[in-house]
Scaffold this motif. Structure first.
Motif, PDB file in Angstrom:
ATOM      1  N   SER A  29       0.838  -1.203   0.000  1.00  0.00           N
ATOM      2  CA  SER A  29       0.000   0.000   0.000  1.00  0.00           C
ATOM      3  C   SER A  29       0.871   1.251   0.000  1.00  0.00           C
ATOM      4  CB  SER A  29      -0.867  -0.054   1.267  1.00  0.00           C
ATOM      5  OG  SER A  29      -1.286   1.228   1.644  1.00  0.00           O
ATOM      6  N   LYS A  30       0.395   2.266  -0.705  1.00  0.00           N
ATOM      7  CA  LYS A  30       1.014   3.598  -0.693  1.00  0.00           C
ATOM      8  C   LYS A  30      -0.079   4.602  -0.435  1.00  0.00           C
ATOM      9  CE  LYS A  30       5.032   4.286  -3.702  1.00  0.00           C
ATOM     10  NZ  LYS A  30       5.659   5.247  -4.613  1.00  0.00           N
ATOM     11  N   PRO A  31      -0.337   4.930   0.804  1.00  0.00           N
ATOM     12  CA  PRO A  31      -1.389   5.908   1.072  1.00  0.00           C
ATOM     13  C   PRO A  31      -0.819   7.320   1.200  1.00  0.00           C
ATOM     14  CG  PRO A  31      -0.768   4.782   3.099  1.00  0.00           C
ATOM     15  CD  PRO A  31       0.201   4.330   2.031  1.00  0.00           C
ATOM     16  N   TRP A  32      -1.571   8.295   0.728  1.00  0.00           N
ATOM     17  CA  TRP A  32      -1.220   9.702   0.950  1.00  0.00           C
ATOM     18  C   TRP A  32      -2.480  10.440   1.366  1.00  0.00           C
ATOM     19  CZ3 TRP A  32      -3.106  14.189  -1.306  1.00  0.00           C
ATOM     20  CH2 TRP A  32      -2.425  15.364  -0.990  1.00  0.00           C
ATOM     21  N   PHE A  33      -2.444  11.038   2.554  1.00  0.00           N
ATOM     22  CA  PHE A  33      -3.587  11.821   3.027  1.00  0.00           C
ATOM     23  C   PHE A  33      -3.175  13.281   3.138  1.00  0.00           C
ATOM     24  CE2 PHE A  33      -4.792   7.585   4.274  1.00  0.00           C
ATOM     25  CZ  PHE A  33      -6.169   7.582   4.163  1.00  0.00           C
ATOM     26  N   ARG A  70     -24.309  13.603  11.533  1.00  0.00           N
ATOM     27  CA  ARG A  70     -24.174  15.029  11.210  1.00  0.00           C
ATOM     28  C   ARG A  70     -22.805  15.500  11.696  1.00  0.00           C
ATOM     29  NH1 ARG A  70     -27.227  14.241   8.234  1.00  0.00           N
ATOM     30  NH2 ARG A  70     -29.477  14.447   8.186  1.00  0.00           N
ATOM     31  N   ALA A  71     -21.928  15.828  10.774  1.00  0.00           N
ATOM     32  CA  ALA A  71     -20.606  16.352  11.149  1.00  0.00           C
ATOM     33  C   ALA A  71     -20.080  17.171   9.982  1.00  0.00           C
ATOM     34  CB  ALA A  71     -19.638  15.207  11.464  1.00  0.00           C
ATOM     35  N   SER A  72     -19.194  18.108  10.280  1.00  0.00           N
ATOM     36  CA  SER A  72     -18.614  18.931   9.203  1.00  0.00           C
ATOM     37  C   SER A  72     -17.731  18.052   8.323  1.00  0.00           C
ATOM     38  CB  SER A  72     -17.781  20.055   9.810  1.00  0.00           C
ATOM     39  OG  SER A  72     -16.622  19.500  10.410  1.00  0.00           O
ATOM     40  N   ALA A  73     -17.512  18.512   7.080  1.00  0.00           N
ATOM     41  CA  ALA A  73     -16.635  17.765   6.162  1.00  0.00           C
ATOM     42  C   ALA A  73     -15.254  17.606   6.784  1.00  0.00           C
ATOM     43  CB  ALA A  73     -16.545  18.506   4.828  1.00  0.00           C
ATOM     44  N   ALA A  74     -14.804  18.644   7.478  1.00  0.00           N
ATOM     45  CA  ALA A  74     -13.462  18.586   8.096  1.00  0.00           C
ATOM     46  C   ALA A  74     -13.416  17.505   9.178  1.00  0.00           C
ATOM     47  CB  ALA A  74     -13.100  19.941   8.683  1.00  0.00           C
ATOM     48  N   ALA A  75     -14.504  17.426   9.979  1.00  0.00           N
ATOM     49  CA  ALA A  75     -14.532  16.415  11.049  1.00  0.00           C
ATOM     50  C   ALA A  75     -14.567  15.005  10.457  1.00  0.00           C
ATOM     51  CB  ALA A  75     -15.741  16.647  11.953  1.00  0.00           C
ATOM     52  N   PHE A  76     -15.373  14.843   9.387  1.00  0.00           N
ATOM     53  CA  PHE A  76     -15.403  13.550   8.680  1.00  0.00           C
ATOM     54  C   PHE A  76     -13.997  13.157   8.232  1.00  0.00           C
ATOM     55  CE2 PHE A  76     -20.060  13.672   7.568  1.00  0.00           C
ATOM     56  CZ  PHE A  76     -20.340  12.371   7.937  1.00  0.00           C
ATOM     57  N   PHE A  77     -13.358  14.097   7.530  1.00  0.00           N
ATOM     58  CA  PHE A  77     -12.079  13.752   6.902  1.00  0.00           C
ATOM     59  C   PHE A  77     -11.008  13.487   7.957  1.00  0.00           C
ATOM     60  CE2 PHE A  77      -8.166  14.304   4.455  1.00  0.00           C
ATOM     61  CZ  PHE A  77      -8.451  13.476   3.393  1.00  0.00           C
ATOM     62  N   SER A  78     -11.042  14.288   9.009  1.00  0.00           N
ATOM     63  CA  SER A  78     -10.062  14.107  10.074  1.00  0.00           C
ATOM     64  C   SER A  78     -10.239  12.727  10.722  1.00  0.00           C
ATOM     65  CB  SER A  78     -10.225  15.252  11.068  1.00  0.00           C
ATOM     66  OG  SER A  78      -9.873  14.843  12.348  1.00  0.00           O
ATOM     67  N   VAL A  83      -8.550   6.898  11.396  1.00  0.00           N
ATOM     68  CA  VAL A  83      -8.819   5.457  11.458  1.00  0.00           C
ATOM     69  C   VAL A  83      -8.252   4.697  10.248  1.00  0.00           C
ATOM     70  CG1 VAL A  83     -10.817   5.639  12.988  1.00  0.00           C
ATOM     71  CG2 VAL A  83     -11.166   5.692  10.503  1.00  0.00           C
ATOM     72  N   ALA A  84      -8.208   5.355   9.090  1.00  0.00           N
ATOM     73  CA  ALA A  84      -7.797   4.614   7.881  1.00  0.00           C
ATOM     74  C   ALA A  84      -6.280   4.561   7.722  1.00  0.00           C
ATOM     75  CB  ALA A  84      -8.419   5.246   6.641  1.00  0.00           C
ATOM     76  N   GLN A  85      -5.624   5.648   8.072  1.00  0.00           N
ATOM     77  CA  GLN A  85      -4.179   5.719   7.824  1.00  0.00           C
ATOM     78  C   GLN A  85      -3.402   4.559   8.466  1.00  0.00           C
ATOM     79  OE1 GLN A  85      -2.977   9.775   8.272  1.00  0.00           O
ATOM     80  NE2 GLN A  85      -1.360   9.581   6.743  1.00  0.00           N
ATOM     81  N   PRO A  86      -3.681   4.230   9.753  1.00  0.00           N
ATOM     82  CA  PRO A  86      -2.942   3.085  10.317  1.00  0.00           C
ATOM     83  C   PRO A  86      -3.216   1.776   9.569  1.00  0.00           C
ATOM     84  CG  PRO A  86      -4.005   4.358  12.053  1.00  0.00           C
ATOM     85  CD  PRO A  86      -4.537   4.872  10.754  1.00  0.00           C
ATOM     86  N   CYS A  87      -4.486   1.548   9.181  1.00  0.00           N
ATOM     87  CA  CYS A  87      -4.819   0.308   8.458  1.00  0.00           C
ATOM     88  C   CYS A  87      -4.065   0.220   7.133  1.00  0.00           C
ATOM     89  CB  CYS A  87      -6.306   0.227   8.131  1.00  0.00           C
ATOM     90  SG  CYS A  87      -7.361   0.262   9.569  1.00  0.00           S
ATOM     91  N   LEU A  88      -3.893   1.375   6.471  1.00  0.00           N
ATOM     92  CA  LEU A  88      -3.279   1.390   5.143  1.00  0.00           C
ATOM     93  C   LEU A  88      -1.756   1.532   5.202  1.00  0.00           C
ATOM     94  CD1 LEU A  88      -5.876   3.655   3.333  1.00  0.00           C
ATOM     95  CD2 LEU A  88      -5.584   1.195   3.041  1.00  0.00           C
ATOM     96  N   SER A  89      -1.238   1.693   6.430  1.00  0.00           N
ATOM     97  CA  SER A  89       0.211   1.856   6.577  1.00  0.00           C
ATOM     98  C   SER A  89       0.835   0.673   7.291  1.00  0.00           C
ATOM     99  CB  SER A  89       0.518   3.134   7.364  1.00  0.00           C
ATOM    100  OG  SER A  89      -0.111   4.239   6.771  1.00  0.00           O
ATOM    101  N   GLY A  91       0.454  -0.082  10.283  1.00  0.00           N
ATOM    102  CA  GLY A  91       0.770   0.247  11.679  1.00  0.00           C
ATOM    103  C   GLY A  91      -0.330  -0.222  12.631  1.00  0.00           C
ATOM    104  N   GLN A  92      -0.171   0.123  13.878  1.00  0.00           N
ATOM    105  CA  GLN A  92      -1.169  -0.219  14.888  1.00  0.00           C
ATOM    106  C   GLN A  92      -2.316   0.773  14.812  1.00  0.00           C
ATOM    107  OE1 GLN A  92      -1.109  -2.929  17.149  1.00  0.00           O
ATOM    108  NE2 GLN A  92       0.450  -3.497  15.646  1.00  0.00           N
ATOM    109  N   GLN A  93      -3.524   0.273  15.034  1.00  0.00           N
ATOM    110  CA  GLN A  93      -4.664   1.193  15.110  1.00  0.00           C
ATOM    111  C   GLN A  93      -4.574   1.992  16.403  1.00  0.00           C
ATOM    112  OE1 GLN A  93      -8.103  -1.265  14.464  1.00  0.00           O
ATOM    113  NE2 GLN A  93      -7.261  -1.889  12.481  1.00  0.00           N
ATOM    114  N   THR A  94      -5.024   3.239  16.306  1.00  0.00           N
ATOM    115  CA  THR A  94      -4.820   4.158  17.435  1.00  0.00           C
ATOM    116  C   THR A  94      -5.948   4.067  18.461  1.00  0.00           C
ATOM    117  OG1 THR A  94      -5.838   5.853  16.069  1.00  0.00           O
ATOM    118  CG2 THR A  94      -3.427   5.820  16.166  1.00  0.00           C
ATOM    119  N   GLY A  95      -6.644   2.960  18.513  1.00  0.00           N
ATOM    120  CA  GLY A  95      -7.720   2.809  19.496  1.00  0.00           C
ATOM    121  C   GLY A  95      -9.072   2.830  18.807  1.00  0.00           C
ATOM    122  N   GLY A  96     -10.084   2.305  19.470  1.00  0.00           N
ATOM    123  CA  GLY A  96     -11.410   2.245  18.856  1.00  0.00           C
ATOM    124  C   GLY A  96     -11.501   1.037  17.952  1.00  0.00           C
TER     125      GLY A  96
END
Lengths: 207, 207
Positions: A29-33, A70-78, A83-89, A91-96
């Motif tokens: 995987s090569k993720p870029w956020f 109901r959440a702002s686009a920024a809150a969604f993306f953040s 949650v996705a970055q650790p799965c795609l890298s 690495g360990q999930q950061t909780g939850g």
């Protein structure tokens, strides 16, 4: 595709491929956020997929997949990044609790479905990846792998040369009657002791 | 694409890529010539092309390109192999004047035009190569390159280990007062003298 004109492409070319296991499937995987957009490349070494998505499409898909949330686009993306970055890298999930599944479509697309939780409600996301073009496969896999093989090959040659010279030095000590304090010789290979490597390492790219 | 079901594919997977320069263009080439058919892969590391052609199509194209020439299909194909194989293998031409030009079409195809002489008359051939699918690029470039990089990496690690042990042996001789007959030490690196290599060689696949 001009790397100069596309910061995501430029950034992605500098990233390493990371080994990940998603839903039991082994992938690189090569993720870029970025701030509001992401791009990912995935390969199982048989196929290569990519998704590149901009802010507006992220917002639209968020709403489509999360009607009750109901959440702002920024809150969604953040939250998605978190949650996705650790799965795609790899690495360990950061909780939850984060669940991710892999679905390979008949048409060649690859969908990664993600389920998590945001503000106490379920949060869904889908990475909708399409088969990547050969130009991308060449830029992100073939050329870097070829460059790495050449670098390693030249490294091997230099190490073999060093070994040969050290063997000469050791032989010289031995011919002058030197003995080891630690008992038998530590390295028992002669000057040609590494030559059995060469046929395997210098053959170019057989399948 | 099932390699078991296709002898040309199977043979081609065992072939190495060969560097060739055709009409001033640097390419890697994988040619396979059978009894009455051939298959070639070409890449400039930006794109990958292939042509696979069977006996009937060879005969049809021979006639289309060489209206004045009367020769059996076998004689055509034998001559084609003789003049084209060296050009596509990076070897020396086996005599006679052979001209080859590279033409990259708007639609992404790549045509190699060959002009030679058969029985005193001009002989023409065109290798009409189409962009290869990603599955082929993975099978013939990505997977072999990755396997080679892994092999070389493990070779480097073993050579570094050997060097480390030889350094220990040399250090032992020196501590016991041994001197070299050939003057100064041949190898001046200490046990950590090769450690500067590691950052470059162990990084995975950056672009």
């Amino acid at each position: 595709m001009n790397p100069q004109a596309d910061p995501a492409e430029d950034a992605l070319l500098q990233h390493p491929w990371l080994p990940v296991t998603i839903d039991g499937v082994q992938l690189l995987s090569k993720p870029w956020f970025g701030e509001t957009a992401y791009r990912i490349l995935l390969t199982d070494m048989q196929s290569v997929w990519e998704e590149k998505i901009e802010a507006a499409a992220v917002e639209k898909r968020s709403q489509e997949l999360n009607r009750r949330l109901r959440a702002s686009a920024a809150a969604f993306f953040s939250h998605l990044c978190e949650v996705a970055q650790p799965c795609l890298s790899g690495g360990q999930q950061t909780g939850g609790e984060v669940q991710m599944s892999v679905n390979r479509q008949q048409d060649g697309d690859l969908t990664l479905r993600l389920k998590s939780e945001l503000a106490g409600l379920p949060f869904y996301w889908e990475f909708r990846c399409s088969p990547a073009p050969v130009a991308l496969v060449c830029a992100h896999l073939v050329r870097p792998l070829l460059a790495m093989s050449r670098l390693l090959q030249s490294h091997v040659e230099q190490l073999e040369d060093l070994l040969f010279r050290k063997d000469e030095e050791i032989q010289d000590y031995q011919e002058n009657g030197a003995t080891l304090s630690r008992g038998t010789n530590l390295v028992l290979l002669g000057p040609n002791g590494i030559s059995h490597w060469e046929p395997a390492s210098t053959k170019m790219l057989t399948g």
